[in-house]
Design a protein around this motif. Structure first.
Motif, PDB file in Angstrom:
ATOM      1  N   THR A 191      47.794  -8.071  65.710  1.00  0.00           N
ATOM      2  CA  THR A 191      46.822  -7.193  66.379  1.00  0.00           C
ATOM      3  C   THR A 191      45.402  -7.662  66.084  1.00  0.00           C
ATOM      4  OG1 THR A 191      48.349  -5.321  66.236  1.00  0.00           O
ATOM      5  CG2 THR A 191      46.035  -4.800  66.626  1.00  0.00           C
ATOM      6  N   ASN A 192      45.121  -7.980  64.830  1.00  0.00           N
ATOM      7  CA  ASN A 192      43.790  -8.479  64.463  1.00  0.00           C
ATOM      8  C   ASN A 192      43.465  -9.779  65.186  1.00  0.00           C
ATOM      9  OD1 ASN A 192      43.110  -6.335  62.784  1.00  0.00           O
ATOM     10  ND2 ASN A 192      44.025  -7.298  60.992  1.00  0.00           N
ATOM     11  N   GLU A 193      44.437 -10.656  65.307  1.00  0.00           N
ATOM     12  CA  GLU A 193      44.221 -11.917  66.024  1.00  0.00           C
ATOM     13  C   GLU A 193      43.945 -11.657  67.508  1.00  0.00           C
ATOM     14  OE1 GLU A 193      43.654 -15.913  66.574  1.00  0.00           O
ATOM     15  OE2 GLU A 193      43.876 -14.872  64.666  1.00  0.00           O
ATOM     16  N   ALA A 194      44.668 -10.720  68.110  1.00  0.00           N
ATOM     17  CA  ALA A 194      44.435 -10.380  69.521  1.00  0.00           C
ATOM     18  C   ALA A 194      43.035  -9.809  69.717  1.00  0.00           C
ATOM     19  CB  ALA A 194      45.498  -9.391  70.007  1.00  0.00           C
ATOM     20  N   TYR A 203      41.591 -10.187  73.428  1.00  0.00           N
ATOM     21  CA  TYR A 203      42.646  -9.595  74.259  1.00  0.00           C
ATOM     22  C   TYR A 203      42.702  -8.076  74.113  1.00  0.00           C
ATOM     23  CZ  TYR A 203      44.292 -14.389  74.769  1.00  0.00           C
ATOM     24  OH  TYR A 203      44.376 -15.731  75.036  1.00  0.00           O
ATOM     25  N   LEU A 204      42.259  -7.583  72.965  1.00  0.00           N
ATOM     26  CA  LEU A 204      42.187  -6.149  72.700  1.00  0.00           C
ATOM     27  C   LEU A 204      40.776  -5.823  72.221  1.00  0.00           C
ATOM     28  CD1 LEU A 204      45.561  -5.559  70.772  1.00  0.00           C
ATOM     29  CD2 LEU A 204      45.065  -5.004  73.162  1.00  0.00           C
ATOM     30  N   PRO A 205      40.279  -4.621  72.515  1.00  0.00           N
ATOM     31  CA  PRO A 205      38.918  -4.274  72.076  1.00  0.00           C
ATOM     32  C   PRO A 205      38.847  -4.053  70.562  1.00  0.00           C
ATOM     33  CG  PRO A 205      39.938  -2.427  73.219  1.00  0.00           C
ATOM     34  CD  PRO A 205      40.893  -3.579  73.334  1.00  0.00           C
ATOM     35  N   GLU A 206      37.681  -4.302  70.008  1.00  0.00           N
ATOM     36  CA  GLU A 206      37.437  -4.181  68.567  1.00  0.00           C
ATOM     37  C   GLU A 206      37.821  -2.807  68.028  1.00  0.00           C
ATOM     38  OE1 GLU A 206      36.565  -4.877  64.738  1.00  0.00           O
ATOM     39  OE2 GLU A 206      36.444  -6.460  66.248  1.00  0.00           O
ATOM     40  N   GLU A 207      37.578  -1.743  68.795  1.00  0.00           N
ATOM     41  CA  GLU A 207      37.864  -0.395  68.284  1.00  0.00           C
ATOM     42  C   GLU A 207      39.349  -0.160  68.010  1.00  0.00           C
ATOM     43  OE1 GLU A 207      37.366   0.147  72.817  1.00  0.00           O
ATOM     44  OE2 GLU A 207      36.213  -0.835  71.256  1.00  0.00           O
ATOM     45  N   LYS A 208      40.215  -1.030  68.509  1.00  0.00           N
ATOM     46  CA  LYS A 208      41.648  -0.887  68.232  1.00  0.00           C
ATOM     47  C   LYS A 208      41.983  -1.265  66.796  1.00  0.00           C
ATOM     48  CE  LYS A 208      42.955   0.526  72.241  1.00  0.00           C
ATOM     49  NZ  LYS A 208      43.333   1.910  72.419  1.00  0.00           N
ATOM     50  N   ARG A 209      41.094  -2.007  66.153  1.00  0.00           N
ATOM     51  CA  ARG A 209      41.356  -2.459  64.780  1.00  0.00           C
ATOM     52  C   ARG A 209      41.593  -1.282  63.831  1.00  0.00           C
ATOM     53  NH1 ARG A 209      40.342  -7.432  62.971  1.00  0.00           N
ATOM     54  NH2 ARG A 209      38.741  -7.829  64.535  1.00  0.00           N
ATOM     55  N   SER A 210      40.849  -0.210  64.000  1.00  0.00           N
ATOM     56  CA  SER A 210      40.961   0.904  63.056  1.00  0.00           C
ATOM     57  C   SER A 210      41.188   2.257  63.747  1.00  0.00           C
ATOM     58  CB  SER A 210      39.695   0.971  62.197  1.00  0.00           C
ATOM     59  OG  SER A 210      38.577   1.189  63.018  1.00  0.00           O
ATOM     60  N   CYS A 211      41.668   2.250  64.968  1.00  0.00           N
ATOM     61  CA  CYS A 211      41.879   3.536  65.645  1.00  0.00           C
ATOM     62  C   CYS A 211      43.050   4.282  65.003  1.00  0.00           C
ATOM     63  CB  CYS A 211      42.074   3.353  67.146  1.00  0.00           C
ATOM     64  SG  CYS A 211      43.709   2.879  67.678  1.00  0.00           S
ATOM     65  N   ALA A 212      42.988   5.599  65.047  1.00  0.00           N
ATOM     66  CA  ALA A 212      43.993   6.441  64.390  1.00  0.00           C
ATOM     67  C   ALA A 212      45.392   6.198  64.946  1.00  0.00           C
ATOM     68  CB  ALA A 212      43.606   7.913  64.536  1.00  0.00           C
ATOM     69  N   LEU A 231      48.460  -0.837  75.382  1.00  0.00           N
ATOM     70  CA  LEU A 231      48.096  -2.057  74.661  1.00  0.00           C
ATOM     71  C   LEU A 231      48.720  -3.288  75.318  1.00  0.00           C
ATOM     72  CD1 LEU A 231      48.451  -0.771  70.996  1.00  0.00           C
ATOM     73  CD2 LEU A 231      46.317  -1.440  72.133  1.00  0.00           C
ATOM     74  N   ILE A 232      49.970  -3.177  75.707  1.00  0.00           N
ATOM     75  CA  ILE A 232      50.641  -4.301  76.370  1.00  0.00           C
ATOM     76  C   ILE A 232      49.931  -4.631  77.683  1.00  0.00           C
ATOM     77  CG2 ILE A 232      52.776  -5.038  77.523  1.00  0.00           C
ATOM     78  CD1 ILE A 232      54.290  -3.398  75.312  1.00  0.00           C
ATOM     79  N   GLU A 233      49.613  -3.608  78.447  1.00  0.00           N
ATOM     80  CA  GLU A 233      48.894  -3.840  79.713  1.00  0.00           C
ATOM     81  C   GLU A 233      47.544  -4.509  79.447  1.00  0.00           C
ATOM     82  OE1 GLU A 233      49.908  -3.713  82.730  1.00  0.00           O
ATOM     83  OE2 GLU A 233      51.669  -2.435  82.658  1.00  0.00           O
ATOM     84  N   GLN A 234      46.841  -4.071  78.399  1.00  0.00           N
ATOM     85  CA  GLN A 234      45.553  -4.690  78.064  1.00  0.00           C
ATOM     86  C   GLN A 234      45.715  -6.159  77.717  1.00  0.00           C
ATOM     87  OE1 GLN A 234      43.919  -1.845  75.082  1.00  0.00           O
ATOM     88  NE2 GLN A 234      42.026  -2.203  76.207  1.00  0.00           N
ATOM     89  N   LEU A 235      46.765  -6.482  76.989  1.00  0.00           N
ATOM     90  CA  LEU A 235      46.982  -7.870  76.596  1.00  0.00           C
ATOM     91  C   LEU A 235      47.091  -8.800  77.794  1.00  0.00           C
ATOM     92  CD1 LEU A 235      49.620  -7.522  73.719  1.00  0.00           C
ATOM     93  CD2 LEU A 235      47.271  -8.377  73.496  1.00  0.00           C
ATOM     94  N   PHE A 236      47.682  -8.313  78.870  1.00  0.00           N
ATOM     95  CA  PHE A 236      47.950  -9.163  80.011  1.00  0.00           C
ATOM     96  C   PHE A 236      47.098  -8.836  81.247  1.00  0.00           C
ATOM     97  CE2 PHE A 236      51.695  -9.295  77.298  1.00  0.00           C
ATOM     98  CZ  PHE A 236      51.782 -10.655  77.091  1.00  0.00           C
ATOM     99  N   SER A 237      46.101  -8.003  81.046  1.00  0.00           N
ATOM    100  CA  SER A 237      45.231  -7.691  82.180  1.00  0.00           C
ATOM    101  C   SER A 237      44.334  -8.891  82.467  1.00  0.00           C
ATOM    102  CB  SER A 237      44.381  -6.456  81.882  1.00  0.00           C
ATOM    103  OG  SER A 237      43.403  -6.756  80.909  1.00  0.00           O
TER     104      SER A 237
END
Length: 172
Positions: free
Chosen positions: A112-115, A120-129, A162-168
């Motif tokens: 997830t951190n690498e993505a 591929y994923l927004p920064e706020e996903k790193r620590s979201c609840a 998250l999967i959709e974001q990865l491949f959008s």
């Protein structure tokens, strides 16, 4: 139920198609009459069907995702399939990360951190609840648990998004 373990036991052949007894108290409001009625397999199917993936997601990921959705649907018959479905949704997200990042190794947090680092994923996903909850629940399931969490729907929603974001087309 003919099993000494009740709803948690192995099903007799003549009970295989019956709903898990824990659904007896579930109800929903009928859209036409606005009266409460028992929850049905059709209601369950309608909910699970909402969580498909787009054609932008690689087929290998979509196949595993639909396996998770089928297990979720079959939880209608075996309530303890809920954690199996949820765990498979988490595993499918991890597979999606590996495919998107073109790597074979790494745990969920590392991938997830690498993505995030690769955009591929927004920064706020790193620590979201929800991400933290997902990692926790996944680890509980992965290391053995008898818990039945009421988290399958939000977990599927989060993993699907998250999967959709990865491949959008916008990611990366």
């Amino acid at each position: 139920m003919s099993s000494p373990l009740g709803a948690d036991g192995f099903r007799a052949l003549n009970e295989v198609h019956e709903p898990d007894s824990r659904f007896e108290d579930y109800c929903t409001r009928d859209r036409d009459t606005l009266k409460f009625r028992p929850w049905t397999l059709a209601d369950m199917h309608e909910v699970v069907a909402e969580y498909g993936l787009s054609a932008a997601v690689p087929e290998d990921v979509r196949v595993q995702w639909d396996t998770a959705r089928n297990v979720w649907l079959y939880a209608w018959h075996v309530f303890r399939f809920f954690p199996l479905a949820e765990r498979h949704a988490f595993s499918t997200f991890e597979l999606a990360l590996k495919i998107r990042l073109k790597c074979e190794a790494g745990g969920l947090a590392q991938l997830t951190n690498e993505a995030i680092q690769q955009g591929y994923l927004p920064e706020e996903k790193r620590s979201c609840a929800m991400m933290e909850a997902m990692r926790h629940i996944r680890n509980v399931y992965a290391h053995g648990s008898v818990m039945l969490h009421p988290t399958v729907k939000p977990s599927f929603r989060h993993c699907r998004d998250l999967i959709e974001q990865l491949f959008s087309q916008e990611s990366g």
